[in-house]
Design an enzyme around this catalytic site. Structure first.
Site, short mmCIF file in Angstrom:
data_model
loop_
_atom_site.label_atom_id
_atom_site.label_comp_id
_atom_site.label_asym_id
_atom_site.label_seq_id
_atom_site.Cartn_x
_atom_site.Cartn_y
_atom_site.Cartn_z
N SER A 116 -6.00 49.18 -25.96
CA SER A 116 -6.49 48.40 -27.10
C SER A 116 -6.19 46.91 -26.88
O SER A 116 -6.67 46.32 -25.92
CB SER A 116 -5.86 48.93 -28.39
OG SER A 116 -6.51 48.41 -29.52
N ASP A 170 -14.61 55.84 -31.48
CA ASP A 170 -13.54 54.87 -31.75
C ASP A 170 -13.92 54.00 -32.95
O ASP A 170 -14.88 53.23 -32.87
CB ASP A 170 -13.32 54.00 -30.52
CG ASP A 170 -12.06 53.15 -30.59
OD1 ASP A 170 -11.65 52.80 -31.71
OD2 ASP A 170 -11.49 52.84 -29.54
N HIS A 201 -9.65 56.36 -31.52
CA HIS A 201 -8.87 55.29 -30.88
C HIS A 201 -7.55 55.88 -30.42
O HIS A 201 -6.53 55.76 -31.10
CB HIS A 201 -8.65 54.16 -31.90
CG HIS A 201 -8.20 52.87 -31.28
ND1 HIS A 201 -8.96 52.17 -30.37
CD2 HIS A 201 -7.06 52.15 -31.45
CE1 HIS A 201 -8.32 51.06 -30.01
NE2 HIS A 201 -7.16 51.04 -30.64
#
Length: 223
Positions: A116, A170, A201
């Site tokens: 991320s 996601d 995610h």
């Protein structure tokens, strides 16, 4: 000053290093459990370094203070990451890489990974790596400000192979941002191995296996 880190070694006298950057609001502990799932018995000894990002206010979260590699100032890709914060984190990551070099690990045996927000720093660092690393691992992430990526690219950086993984569902970093980032990197000349998984995610078992396969190719083990 160097960032505080957590370290795990898979054996004495490590020959390889992996520096792994966590996501927004997490810390270095987040990916420590992945080491025994990822590493294979026949691999050479490796040192995993999990740094803690600095604590800073994050605009998109109402100014709340949390561990973050940069401030997130907007939702659109061009303005999502604050430039100063990204530059600061790149410098901090470079300091960790230089420490590994001082410990006897050549850049060609150092992998930089990130999830991320950590992945965004990994890719940003990769563009500007004057000495190429063994490879870049980008998980559920995106390349900040892709429109200016070509102007940030330094000579030789595209020698770094990229493992890019993203979840098709996601809700935090939409798949479209990941795919645009992969296209941008390929257009710049990077060799990108892209993977899409039916997940949100997060990280999944299939992704870890694919990443292990990719790392094994980098290790250039004898047949």
């Amino acid at each position: 000053m160097l960032l505080e880190t957590i370290e795990r070694q898979t054996g004495d006298n490590p020959q390889w290093s992996v520096i792994w950057l966590h996501g927004l609001g997490a810390d270095g502990n987040d990916f420590v459990p992945i080491v025994p799932e990822l590493v294979r018995r026949h691999w050479p000894a490796m040192r995993f370094v999990f740094p803690h990002a600095p604590v800073r206010a994050v605009t998109i979260n109402g100014g709340a203070r949390m561990r973050a590699w940069y401030d997130i100032v907007g939702m659109d890709l061009a303005s999502r990451a604050d430039t100063a914060g990204v530059a600061e984190s790149i410098a901090q990551v470079d300091a960790l890489i230089q420490r590994e070099v001082q410990r006897g690990i050549a850049p060609a045996r150092i992998l930089l990974a990130g999830f991320s927000q950590g992945g965004a720093i990994t890719l940003s660092y990769g563009l500007q790596a004057t000495t190429p690393l063994a490879g870049l691992v980008a998980m559920s992430t995106y390349l900040p400000d892709p429109a200016s990526a070509a102007s940030r690219l330094v000579a030789g950086a595209t020698a770094q192979p990229v493992f890019f993984a993203h979840g098709s569902a996601d809700p935090v970093v939409p798949l479209a941002l990941g795919e645009l980032s992969m296209q941008t990197l390929r257009g710049l000349g990077f060799t990108v191995q892209g993977h899409r998984y039916p997940m949100a995610h997060q990280v999944c078992g299939e992704e870890i296996k694919d990443l292990a396969d990719w790392i094994e190719q980098r290790l250039q083990l004898p047949a």
